[in-house]
Scaffold this active site. Structure first.
Site, PDB file in Angstrom:
ATOM      1  N   HIS A 206       0.856  -1.202   0.000  1.00  0.00           N
ATOM      2  CA  HIS A 206       0.000   0.000   0.000  1.00  0.00           C
ATOM      3  C   HIS A 206       0.879   1.234   0.000  1.00  0.00           C
ATOM      4  CE1 HIS A 206      -3.291   2.708   1.117  1.00  0.00           C
ATOM      5  NE2 HIS A 206      -4.123   1.708   0.854  1.00  0.00           N
TER       6      HIS A 206
ATOM      7  N   ASP B  42     -45.076  27.205   2.036  1.00  0.00           N
ATOM      8  CA  ASP B  42     -44.940  26.025   1.161  1.00  0.00           C
ATOM      9  C   ASP B  42     -46.298  25.699   0.548  1.00  0.00           C
ATOM     10  OD1 ASP B  42     -44.083  23.670  -0.011  1.00  0.00           O
ATOM     11  OD2 ASP B  42     -44.126  22.518   1.863  1.00  0.00           O
TER      12      ASP B  42
ATOM     13  N   ASP C  57       0.185   6.640   2.475  1.00  0.00           N
ATOM     14  CA  ASP C  57      -0.792   7.685   2.784  1.00  0.00           C
ATOM     15  C   ASP C  57      -1.836   7.241   3.803  1.00  0.00           C
ATOM     16  OD1 ASP C  57      -1.478   5.910   0.662  1.00  0.00           O
ATOM     17  OD2 ASP C  57      -3.279   7.089   0.277  1.00  0.00           O
TER      18      ASP C  57
ATOM     19  N   GLN D  74      -8.045   6.302   6.741  1.00  0.00           N
ATOM     20  CA  GLN D  74      -7.755   4.898   6.418  1.00  0.00           C
ATOM     21  C   GLN D  74      -6.958   4.189   7.526  1.00  0.00           C
ATOM     22  OE1 GLN D  74      -7.029   3.912   2.098  1.00  0.00           O
ATOM     23  NE2 GLN D  74      -6.235   5.964   2.140  1.00  0.00           N
TER      24      GLN D  74
END
Ligand code: SPV
Ligand code: MG
Length: 669
Positions: free
Chosen positions: A326, A441, A329, A335
């Site tokens: 990997h 509305d 980061d 992560q």
């Protein structure tokens, strides 16, 4: 950089194995010889110039090298007296070709890719040593001090480490050593190791000791060595490497990391599911099935598998890869929990995590930015609601009433337990759109103004939009509305089965509201479906029977009638806190219709989780007004504090700095 391989020797300790070729041509696996492996490693490292000293069976050797068909240019230099000299003299013979940074290796050396990668990555000249292997009786040992190799020889036992003749020699260091080699040979000192010359330099060649510990880096001197090395290679070749990709575009950076990973073992690539990608990034442009094919066709990829969640757990347990590769980061940030989980699973079976510096490839960032802007285009945006619905089964939609709230819905992500959650799309509510304009509305805000709100949102976002079409107005008007919404890139309009002056449903029976007849409303749906020009656009019929207390039977009858009329989805509404009537409706509707999407607006019945609704068979959850209800009290409070204090200081602590607000607004690149 050039590679220098010393292959002049007799290899006499190999017995019959060297009876008709030099030792370097000994087979170490069914597909490789010592030399073919070295040359492949050299070529893989991007080195193209190889100098090989020859002697014993030189003709066979030259022919063999040329037959390998590698992208290498060879210079063969024969040591004419190879049987009377040591390799110091072979180097001497080749000296005129060695004016460069050099990778020097003995021709009987077998090393794994990781060793070679370390050598290549070394900033200084270096020699491979091992701090973990026992000192060999007869073979090379290096005397190492402060990380530097001072002497190399077979008789060195003081401050010694096991050493192998695999060097990286930067030009200046190499020149010092080579000059000494030349001096030795010209003084007829040709039967010693080249390292004898090195040892006289007293460290002047500046060679670092590169500790490769237990990695394979061994010479083959005899059949016993061959058996040990071949067995170790077999183990190395059975190693697997796991990487996960979410990308829908493969660029040079990906190829570079794939190539590095392949050097560690057979590469298994996990392709992240569309749902998992969409959960933390954006909807992938290319579906997972095609992304898999893309990776299957990358040279050297051993296997491509599905990875269905951001967590690696399932696949790591299934494939037990020797390595996970990997970028670095994920050491911090959202992560990190995924990385922690990977580390703990790897630890359970002695697997290893290999992290390479993460490269933020500008090209990819540009492509990604372009992709995002493409996703905002009406033709792409419109069909995405159906796609996300198919993919996830249940989608969550948040109200947006202007560009800024659109950006909040677009960009808010919550990372939780290694997963990521964000909204799938936006609801352009009649209530909030009207309220933002300070109006009731009651279908007072005209369509042109409502469309303007949609445009403010579409200009800065990419996610699908569901439009609150109130009653749809007159059927003759509704058909125009449909096409305008399609042009704007809206995915779905929801119209409610009311007629006359519409009031917001949350007032229920406190105000006069008239429900339309099944016939009239069905005709409106049919007209809308006929008017629509794009196949993806959806018309959702909203049933007000429970709001107007007309009973469950009426609600169900209407639902089936509206589906029959062509509605692509139905919305059932309630203003009760208790979710049971909605749950009952879903049960009854799903008993007969398993597929038509069910839309809910759980403003009042807000205790049930999305997961529970999904389980019951609902498909779209709309959070219809929460952002508006959050901003109004905050604004009122700020206004009151300033009025109370006659200045703004006291108010400051409840305010977001404007520089943070500005960060929400995308800059045009
Ligand atoms: C809206 O948001 O405008 C709606 C949903 O129509 S509700 O207010 O619950 O009626
Ligand atoms: Mg409304």
């Amino acid at each position: 950089m050039k590679a220098l391989i010393l292959n002049s020797g007799l290899g006499s300790r190999m017995g019959v194995l060297t009876s008709d070729h030099p030792k370097c041509m000994t087979e170490i696996s069914p597909r490789e010889t010592i030399l073919s492996r070295q040359l492949r490693q050299i070529a893989d490292a991007g080195i193209s110039e190889v100098v090989i000293t020859t002697g014993y069976y030189d003709g066979v050797l030259v022919q063999y090298c040329n037959s390998l068909d590698l992208p290498l240019h060879f210079t063969f230099v024969k040591n004419p007296i190879y049987d009377q000299t040591n390799y110091i003299y072979s180097i001497y013979c080749a000296r005129e070709y060695l004016d460069d940074d050099i990778i020097l290796m003995h021709g009987d050396l077998v090393f794994e890719n990781e060793v070679f990668d370390k050598i290549l990555a070394s900033a200084s000249s270096c020699m491979t040593v091992s701090s973990t292997l026992p000192l060999p009786e007869k073979d090379f040992k290096a005397q190492v001090k402060d990380g530097k190799v001072l002497k190399v020889g077979v008789d060195i036992f003081n401050e010694a480490m096991e050493a192998q003749a695999l060097y990286k020699l930067l030009r200046n260091d190499w020149k010092v050593w080579l000059d000494k080699i030349v001096e030795f040979c010209e003084n007829d000192n040709r039967k010693v190791y080249a390292e004898n010359a090195l040892n006289e330099l007293n460290g002047a060649a500046n060679i670092a000791a590169l500790d490769v510990e237990n990695l394979l880096c061994a010479e083959i001197d005899n059949p016993e060595d061959l058996a040990v090395v071949s067995a170790k290679l077999k183990e190395i070749e059975s190693r697997t490497v796991y990487m996960c990709f979410s990308t829908d575009i493969i660029h040079g950076g990906h190829i570079a990391i794939i190539k590095k990973a392949q050097r560690l073992g057979k590469l298994i690539i996990g392709v992240l599911s569309d749902e998992a990608v969409a959960s933390y990034k954006r909807l992938p442009l290319v579906p997972a099935s095609e992304r898999k094919i893309m990776f299957e066709n990358v040279a050297g990829v051993y296997k491509v598998v599905d990875q269905n969640t951001l967590s690696y757990a399932e696949n790591l347990k299934k494939y037990q890869p020797t390595y996970v590769v990997h970028g670095d980061d994920w050491i911090a940030g959202f992560q990190k929990p995924i990385r922690d989980e990977v580390l703990s699973i790897l630890a359970s079976y002695d697997g290893k995590l290999v992290e390479y510096p993460y490269s933020n490839d500008q090209k990819y960032k540009d492509i990604d930015a372009r992709t995002r802007s493409d996703l905002a285009m009406p033709d792409i945006r419109r069909g995405r609601l159906r796609r996300v619905l198919d993919m996830k089964g249940l989608v969550t939609i948040m109200e947006a009433h202007d560009g800024l709230t659109g950006l909040i819905v677009e960009n808010t992500v919550v990372h939780q337990d290694g997963g990521a959650h964000q909204f799938d799309g936006m609801w352009v509510s009649s209530l909030c759109d009207s309220t933002a304009k300070g109006k009731p509305d009651i279908e007072l805000v005209d369509m042109t103004s409502r469309f303007r709100t949609i445009e403010d949102i579409t200009e800065v976002t990419t996610k699908p939009i569901i439009f609150d079409g109130d009653t749809g107005g007159k059927t003759e008007h509704f058909v125009y509305t449909i096409r305008s919404l399609e042009r704007l890139g809206v995915s779905m309009v929801i119209i409610e089965d009311k007629t006359g002056l519409k009031k917001n449903s949350l007032f229920g029976t406190e105000v006069v509201q008239t429900q339309d007849s099944i016939e009239n409303f069905s005709a409106k749906i049919r007209a809308g479906k006929k008017a629509q020009r794009t196949k993806e656009f959806m018309i959702c019929a909203r049933i007000e029977s429970l709001i107007l207390e007309r009973g469950m039977e009426d609600a169900i009858t209407r639902a089936f009638a509206f589906v029959e009329a062509g509605a692509d989805a139905i919305m059932i509404h309630s203003r009760k806190k208790d979710p049971s009537e909605i749950q009952e409706f879903i049960g009854k509707f799903r008993a007969k219709d398993k597929t038509t999407p069910i839309v809910l607006v759980p403003t009042s019945f807000n205790s049930v989780t999305e997961e529970e609704w999904k389980e019951r068979g609902a498909n779209i959850i709309i959070y219809a007004n929460q952002l508006m209800r959050a901003e109004v009290p905050a604004m009122q409070k700020a206004a009151e504090i300033i009025l109370e204090n006659h200045r703004a200081e006291e108010c400051d602590k409840m305010l977001m700095p404007f520089k943070d607000i500005i960060r929400l607004i995308p800059a045009e690149e």
